[in-house]
Scaffold this motif. Sequence first.
Motif, mmCIF file in Angstrom:
data_model
loop_
_atom_site.group_PDB
_atom_site.id
_atom_site.type_symbol
_atom_site.label_atom_id
_atom_site.label_comp_id
_atom_site.label_asym_id
_atom_site.label_seq_id
_atom_site.Cartn_x
_atom_site.Cartn_y
_atom_site.Cartn_z
ATOM 1 N N GLU A 12 13.283 5.727 8.831
ATOM 2 C CA GLU A 12 13.073 5.512 7.393
ATOM 3 C C GLU A 12 12.147 4.343 7.117
ATOM 4 O OE1 GLU A 12 15.825 6.186 8.865
ATOM 5 O OE2 GLU A 12 16.901 7.761 7.793
ATOM 6 N N ASN A 13 12.055 3.402 8.038
ATOM 7 C CA ASN A 13 11.210 2.218 7.846
ATOM 8 C C ASN A 13 9.874 2.324 8.576
ATOM 9 O OD1 ASN A 13 12.852 0.817 6.092
ATOM 10 N ND2 ASN A 13 13.995 -0.196 7.718
ATOM 11 N N ILE A 14 9.532 3.534 9.019
ATOM 12 C CA ILE A 14 8.212 3.796 9.599
ATOM 13 C C ILE A 14 7.473 4.719 8.657
ATOM 14 C CG2 ILE A 14 6.942 4.648 11.591
ATOM 15 C CD1 ILE A 14 8.745 2.183 12.130
ATOM 16 N N LEU A 15 6.398 4.203 8.065
ATOM 17 C CA LEU A 15 5.624 4.986 7.112
ATOM 18 C C LEU A 15 4.357 5.516 7.789
ATOM 19 C CD1 LEU A 15 5.966 2.760 3.922
ATOM 20 C CD2 LEU A 15 7.487 4.570 4.758
ATOM 21 N N LEU A 16 3.848 6.626 7.255
ATOM 22 C CA LEU A 16 2.691 7.295 7.847
ATOM 23 C C LEU A 16 1.561 7.376 6.828
ATOM 24 C CD1 LEU A 16 4.659 10.224 9.521
ATOM 25 C CD2 LEU A 16 3.913 8.105 10.607
ATOM 26 N N ASP A 17 0.374 6.921 7.237
ATOM 27 C CA ASP A 17 -0.751 6.977 6.305
ATOM 28 C C ASP A 17 -1.366 8.379 6.301
ATOM 29 O OD1 ASP A 17 -3.214 5.230 8.390
ATOM 30 O OD2 ASP A 17 -2.375 7.240 8.535
ATOM 31 N N ALA A 18 -2.512 8.531 5.689
ATOM 32 C CA ALA A 18 -3.122 9.853 5.547
ATOM 33 C C ALA A 18 -3.447 10.481 6.889
ATOM 34 C CB ALA A 18 -4.385 9.746 4.695
ATOM 35 N N ASN A 19 -3.659 9.651 7.930
ATOM 36 C CA ASN A 19 -3.986 10.151 9.265
ATOM 37 C C ASN A 19 -2.791 10.119 10.202
ATOM 38 O OD1 ASN A 19 -6.805 10.524 8.670
ATOM 39 N ND2 ASN A 19 -7.009 8.294 8.751
ATOM 40 N N PHE A 20 -1.594 9.941 9.639
ATOM 41 C CA PHE A 20 -0.345 9.858 10.399
ATOM 42 C C PHE A 20 -0.332 8.684 11.369
ATOM 43 C CE2 PHE A 20 2.120 13.477 9.079
ATOM 44 C CZ PHE A 20 1.175 14.302 8.478
ATOM 45 N N CYS A 21 -1.087 7.651 11.017
ATOM 46 C CA CYS A 21 -0.994 6.392 11.757
ATOM 47 C C CYS A 21 0.269 5.672 11.293
ATOM 48 C CB CYS A 21 -2.217 5.528 11.493
ATOM 49 S SG CYS A 21 -2.141 3.887 12.247
ATOM 50 N N PRO A 22 1.150 5.258 12.210
ATOM 51 C CA PRO A 22 2.417 4.651 11.807
ATOM 52 C C PRO A 22 2.257 3.227 11.307
ATOM 53 C CG PRO A 22 2.241 4.593 14.177
ATOM 54 C CD PRO A 22 1.034 5.341 13.676
ATOM 55 N N LYS A 23 3.031 2.885 10.285
ATOM 56 C CA LYS A 23 3.035 1.540 9.727
ATOM 57 C C LYS A 23 4.491 1.072 9.636
ATOM 58 C CE LYS A 23 -1.396 2.012 8.303
ATOM 59 N NZ LYS A 23 -2.542 1.145 8.619
ATOM 60 N N VAL A 24 4.800 0.000 10.332
ATOM 61 C CA VAL A 24 6.145 -0.566 10.236
ATOM 62 C C VAL A 24 6.300 -1.209 8.870
ATOM 63 C CG1 VAL A 24 7.781 -2.218 11.213
ATOM 64 C CG2 VAL A 24 6.223 -0.970 12.719
ATOM 65 N N ALA A 25 7.318 -0.783 8.135
ATOM 66 C CA ALA A 25 7.548 -1.287 6.789
ATOM 67 C C ALA A 25 8.733 -2.242 6.778
ATOM 68 C CB ALA A 25 7.806 -0.124 5.825
ATOM 69 N N ASP A 26 8.821 -3.033 5.711
ATOM 70 C CA ASP A 26 9.927 -3.977 5.505
ATOM 71 C C ASP A 26 10.018 -5.014 6.612
ATOM 72 O OD1 ASP A 26 12.466 -1.859 3.900
ATOM 73 O OD2 ASP A 26 10.502 -2.564 3.240
ATOM 74 N N ASP A 59 0.847 -1.188 0.000
ATOM 75 C CA ASP A 59 0.000 0.000 0.000
ATOM 76 C C ASP A 59 0.883 1.239 0.000
ATOM 77 O OD1 ASP A 59 -2.491 -1.167 -0.025
ATOM 78 O OD2 ASP A 59 -2.667 -1.270 2.151
ATOM 79 N N TYR A 60 0.451 2.260 -0.711
ATOM 80 C CA TYR A 60 1.181 3.526 -0.739
ATOM 81 C C TYR A 60 0.795 4.356 0.486
ATOM 82 C CZ TYR A 60 2.438 8.260 -2.204
ATOM 83 O OH TYR A 60 2.948 9.537 -2.263
ATOM 84 N N MET A 61 1.797 4.938 1.151
ATOM 85 C CA MET A 61 1.564 5.764 2.322
ATOM 86 C C MET A 61 1.747 7.235 1.942
ATOM 87 S SD MET A 61 0.785 3.796 4.889
ATOM 88 C CE MET A 61 -0.049 2.630 3.812
ATOM 89 N N PRO A 62 0.663 8.018 1.887
ATOM 90 C CA PRO A 62 0.747 9.384 1.365
ATOM 91 C C PRO A 62 1.622 10.328 2.164
ATOM 92 C CG PRO A 62 -1.410 8.953 2.323
ATOM 93 C CD PRO A 62 -0.708 7.638 2.242
ATOM 94 N N ASN A 63 1.818 10.069 3.453
ATOM 95 C CA ASN A 63 2.643 10.979 4.253
ATOM 96 C C ASN A 63 4.090 10.530 4.374
ATOM 97 O OD1 ASN A 63 1.088 13.293 5.077
ATOM 98 N ND2 ASN A 63 -0.229 11.868 6.189
ATOM 99 N N GLY A 64 4.468 9.545 3.564
ATOM 100 C CA GLY A 64 5.872 9.165 3.483
ATOM 101 C C GLY A 64 6.404 8.532 4.751
ATOM 102 N N SER A 65 7.710 8.644 4.932
ATOM 103 C CA SER A 65 8.368 8.010 6.081
ATOM 104 C C SER A 65 8.562 9.009 7.222
ATOM 105 C CB SER A 65 9.710 7.419 5.665
ATOM 106 O OG SER A 65 10.537 8.417 5.093
ATOM 107 N N LEU A 66 8.731 8.484 8.401
ATOM 108 C CA LEU A 66 8.836 9.302 9.611
ATOM 109 C C LEU A 66 10.037 10.249 9.552
ATOM 110 C CD1 LEU A 66 7.932 9.983 12.501
ATOM 111 C CD2 LEU A 66 9.210 7.974 13.287
ATOM 112 N N ASP A 67 11.122 9.804 8.948
ATOM 113 C CA ASP A 67 12.339 10.628 8.940
ATOM 114 C C ASP A 67 12.138 11.956 8.210
ATOM 115 O OD1 ASP A 67 12.271 8.896 6.566
ATOM 116 O OD2 ASP A 67 14.114 9.953 6.023
ATOM 117 N N THR A 68 11.292 11.968 7.172
ATOM 118 C CA THR A 68 11.099 13.211 6.416
ATOM 119 C C THR A 68 10.443 14.287 7.272
ATOM 120 O OG1 THR A 68 8.958 12.462 5.567
ATOM 121 C CG2 THR A 68 10.896 11.948 4.253
#
Length: 845
Positions: A644-658, A588-597
Amino acid sequence: MKNKHWDWKINTSFFFCSDWAAMDVWKNPLLVLCFILCFSLQTHLSLGGDTISGNQSLSGKQTIVSAGGNFVLGFIKRGNSSSSNHYLGIWYGKVFVQTEVWVANRNNPISDPSSAELKLLDGNLVLFNESRVIIWSTNLNSTISNSAIAVMNDTGNFVLRAASNESKILWQSFDHPTHTWLPGAKLGLDKKTNVTQLLTSWKNSDNPAEGLFSLEVDPNGTSQYFLLWNRTRQYWNSGTWNGQIFSLVPEMRLNYLYNFSYVSNDEESYFTYSMYDPRILSRVIVDISGQIKVLTWLTNNQEWFLFFSLPREQCEVYAYCGAFGVCSENSLSSCSCLNGFVVKSPNDWGMKDYSSGCKRRTLLRCENNASSNEAENKFWEFSSTALPDNSHEMYSESDAACKLACLNNCSCNAYAYSGGNCAIWTEALLNLQQADDGESSAHTIHIRLAASELLSKSNGKKIVIAGVVSSVGIILLLGLVFLEIWRKRGSVVNPEVVEGSLMAFTHKRLQIVTKNFSEKMGGGGFGSVFKGTLPDSSVIAVKKLESISQGEKQFRTEVRTIGTIQHVNLVRLRGFCSEGTKKLLVYDYMPNGSLDTHLFHGKEGSKILDWKTRFQIALGIARGLAYLHEKCRDCIIHCDIKPENILLDANFCPKVADFGLAKLVGRDFSRVLTTMRGTRGYLAPEWISGVAITTKVDVYSYGMMLFELISGKRNTEQSEDGKVRFFPTWAASKLDAGEDILTILDSKLEGNADAEEVRKICRVACWCIQDGEIHRPTMSQVVQILEGLLEVNKPPTPRTLQVYFDTPEDIVFFTELSTSQSSQVQSNVSTSSQAKSTTSAGDKS
């Protein structure tokens, strides 16, 4: 009964004060008439009181409530809207979701609670149904029939006792538990009467009748507990008590919440527990899944949190899927039917009661002649990790001879052959467990089916072929039309659905949806990530994996396993591609990108995360990691936790990636830093020292990331005077000195944060990066701390935070060394810069 200043209440709207004589009511004829009418009515309990005395009863919607409001006793309804089944039960009074802990008439429901009645009769509690038939009783030979009362206690214990003596207990619900074990209750064996207190599961989620699964102490007197199927077959045991825990329940070491104790003497042996913080609501149940589940109530989330369950795997529960049912850990539904069989009771399966199992779709035909039977019946091969019980075993020279023995027996349902041993089953097959491809412990079982079951597929193919031939012109024409549309629009036909929503893409299709991998979003040690758009306009992220040497079958098997792992704080795997050396994963694409940004870079479109959002991100990541470590079939160690491996969805809910890549690529436990996976700065000390890793390496990385979440900066940064400041060391010193904790907060927040939450996060981070992994918490404990279920004490400052180079080049970490190893410290320090310089690009994400 007394409730505040009222002596008693009746089931009308009139109430009478205890100081009745002082009220000038006798001059009012209407009030006098009401007084007479009320005394002519039968008294019942109303809401609020905690006691039933001799002249009172409970009926309809009436309840009694414990003094502190913790528990309620009354009639409950179970089943769908058309069901009329009601039960007398106890439930939590302060829990939003009605949760029953005890049911009296669990096997004898009431259809009309308004006509039913619970009352005291001859010193016993007696429950009458709508027909005035006694369906439940305490069954005591009481000698104080006129002076007994029943009290609902704040512990959840419903007690029948002498009215004048609180300590004279005649009967209590704690001695007769149903499926729930509450703090303070005993679960054990009365050695004098040989009566046990045991827990028995519900029949299903809507039916509290006794189910198949029970938990009880070993009747032979050993200090262990058994889970039983049908009160006969043991499928799990706790191991013996060693004074602190049961040997096979290491989860009991997580005793920050629970105070366990085991007592054994000449009269009884039992196990009990209490809560260190009595404000925390907790319960232990034997679930309809056949597992022991330990749960605590999360007030903030208004939900029950599963602390742990035993046995850990669902398929370890004996015969969970019933006769001819198959249990699988790798599917969304644990139970399915064997080929040629269908669900016997769909309604029960819909309520997660699989005990009814499956039945044959086509009945077997059997004659006296084995050759005739072979024409009517065929065998289908099934691979199971466990062989069913109740087989008849015999010696056989070959598989063919064993097969013939089954055909000659009209009752034979299946056979298995191995090295001269022939086993045939004439009864229902129980405890079948789906084996993975290539699993070494798998057994091949030949399931006997009606020939039509196996022939139907081939006949179906013939019909399809005939249809295709008869309409080949139309199909070719439609094919040309679709081909032309596909070429013009560059669209992609739907990929193959592999399992659930997991899809298998071709490399060509992924090239098209990513515009030939032209829009790169990022990259790391495992590969590069590209943005893509599917024909339905949904946006995806495609990761091209590097250095994957697995074979096609193994890769697909492991990807399917990862694809079944679903959690709100884990990035969802949509599909994959595996064509030779081309291995790709679709997320799934995460619109708010990764936490580091959002923390470090301040890129266009990035947002300054407020403290509330940061705290929720920390909690969400912890929940995701706890799920990977403890809830998956195989424990998954992420191995590369970082912003870099924590992605954020549209509501800034964190998603562990990889999270599945460590499983796919494999883990290298080499002592050489350059071959180690992970990212420098987040690596636990034991990795650097070459010790085999555990889930605690993720805990360490998580702790390092928490510091960055607090500061909004990388942990290692160069100050204006050219020196390196290591933020965790500075933060730990501030915490240790008791200084204003908000001084370490990201300056961009301008001090707008809850100081207690910042202190809690900082303490958790310090505990997570302790030198020895044994001193670090588990991720589930971290979750409980952040949710407020556990208190976190002031941590010691790890030695690793005190050792670093006073240069802008590097920070050196050490594992705790024994005396014999201390001589190696200087050599490790002197070679760290060299190790850094040789680190390959693949190790830097």
